[in-house]
Design an enzyme around this catalytic site. Structure first.
Site, short mmCIF file in Angstrom:
data_model
loop_
_atom_site.label_atom_id
_atom_site.label_comp_id
_atom_site.label_asym_id
_atom_site.label_seq_id
_atom_site.Cartn_x
_atom_site.Cartn_y
_atom_site.Cartn_z
N GLY A 108 70.44 41.56 3.48
CA GLY A 108 69.58 40.69 3.84
C GLY A 108 68.60 40.69 2.93
N ASN A 109 67.27 39.88 3.38
CA ASN A 109 66.03 39.93 2.39
C ASN A 109 64.64 40.30 2.95
OD1 ASN A 109 64.99 37.38 3.04
ND2 ASN A 109 67.06 36.87 2.22
N ARG A 110 63.74 40.38 2.73
CA ARG A 110 62.57 40.63 3.19
C ARG A 110 61.69 39.63 3.67
NH1 ARG A 110 60.71 46.14 2.01
NH2 ARG A 110 61.77 47.07 0.35
N SER A 111 62.37 38.49 3.82
CA SER A 111 61.46 37.39 4.15
C SER A 111 60.92 37.40 5.84
CB SER A 111 62.57 35.96 4.12
OG SER A 111 61.70 34.86 4.46
N ALA A 155 64.41 32.31 2.51
CA ALA A 155 65.15 32.91 1.54
C ALA A 155 66.63 33.02 1.60
CB ALA A 155 64.44 34.19 1.59
#
Ligand code: C5P
Length: 235
Positions: A29-32, A96
């Site tokens: 995943g990502n930090r968005s 994102a």
């Protein structure tokens, strides 16, 4: 009128971060956080638009008053965004999107191996949703259905402002969209915070617009630029 520049317009906005599953309990995943997308949706609603909001994973709930659809992976987001984009006047891709996903999904939890071998995860490229829509728009037959105004976001890490903007200009050309909102990201910048600092670049050569402050203030600048781009006077 000046207070409802997007009256009668349909604006599709993607937000949040995609998740690419490895096994039933793990994902890339990502930090968005989805906060910038939410601020954009609120600003578009305030400007009188009908908002189609396509939410990937977000830390906060989607705003009231939008037509909501949800997606988890990049490929699911592509389906939802493509559907929402049809017939819209503008698409703002603030989500994102994972550029890569694990090549294979293991349908039971990946275990530590008895021989202590380090596991290897092979990644494959995800489709570029934005670039695909731009290409489809140019292809014969679909003109008029896909938004004339497509806005991309570029989250760049780096500390030299000039380098970030140069890279943004190249990305605007490469993606083929009409506007690109460039911001600098890092662990303590932008993602998950309430502050943002961006530069809006225009494919038609209009002067770049700098906006910084709260994500609401940045959203107001982006939506203002969208309103001006969609105004009949500019066409
Ligand atoms: O190339 P990059 O990931 O920096 O481009 C960012 C922009 O492209 C964002 O607007 C993002 O939503 C969009 N994007 C996309 N599909 C991808 C990757 C990014 O639509 N697979």
């Amino acid at each position: 009128g000046a207070t409802v520049p997007l009256a009668g317009k349909i604006v599709a906005i993607s937000a949040g971060g995609t998740r690419e599953p490895l096994d039933p309990v793990r994902y890339l995943g990502n930090r968005s956080s989805g906060r910038q997308g939410i601020a954009l949706a609120k600003a578009a609603l305030a400007a009188g638009a009908t908002v189609r909001f396509i939410a990937a994973h977000m830390d906060v709930p989607a705003p009231a008053g939008v037509e909501l659809s949800t997606a988890s992976t990049a490929r699911q987001l592509q389906v939802a965004v493509t559907e929402a984009a049809r017939g819209a006047d503008a698409l703002i891709m603030s989500a994102a999107v994972a550029d890569f996903r694990p090549a294979e999904y293991v349908d039971s939890k990946i275990k530590k191996s008895d021989d202590h071998a380090d596991p290897v995860i092979t990644l494959v490229r995800n489709p570029d949703i934005l670039a695909t829509l731009v290409a489809d728009r140019t292809a014969a037959g679909s003109a008029g259905e896909l938004p004339p105004l497509i806005v991309g976001f570029a989250a760049e890490t780096g500390d030299a402002e000039a380098g970030v903007l140069e890279y943004g200009a190249a990305k605007l050309k490469r993606k083929g969209c009409e506007m690109l909102v460039v911001n600098e990201v890092g662990e303590n910048l932008t993602f998950g915070t309430d502050e943002n600092s961006v530069t809006i670049l225009f494919a038609d050569g209009a002067a770049a617009v700098h906006a910084s402050g709260s994500k609401d203030e940045v959203a107001a600048s982006v939506i203002d630029a969208v309103g001006r781009a969609l105004a009949p006077a500019r066409r």
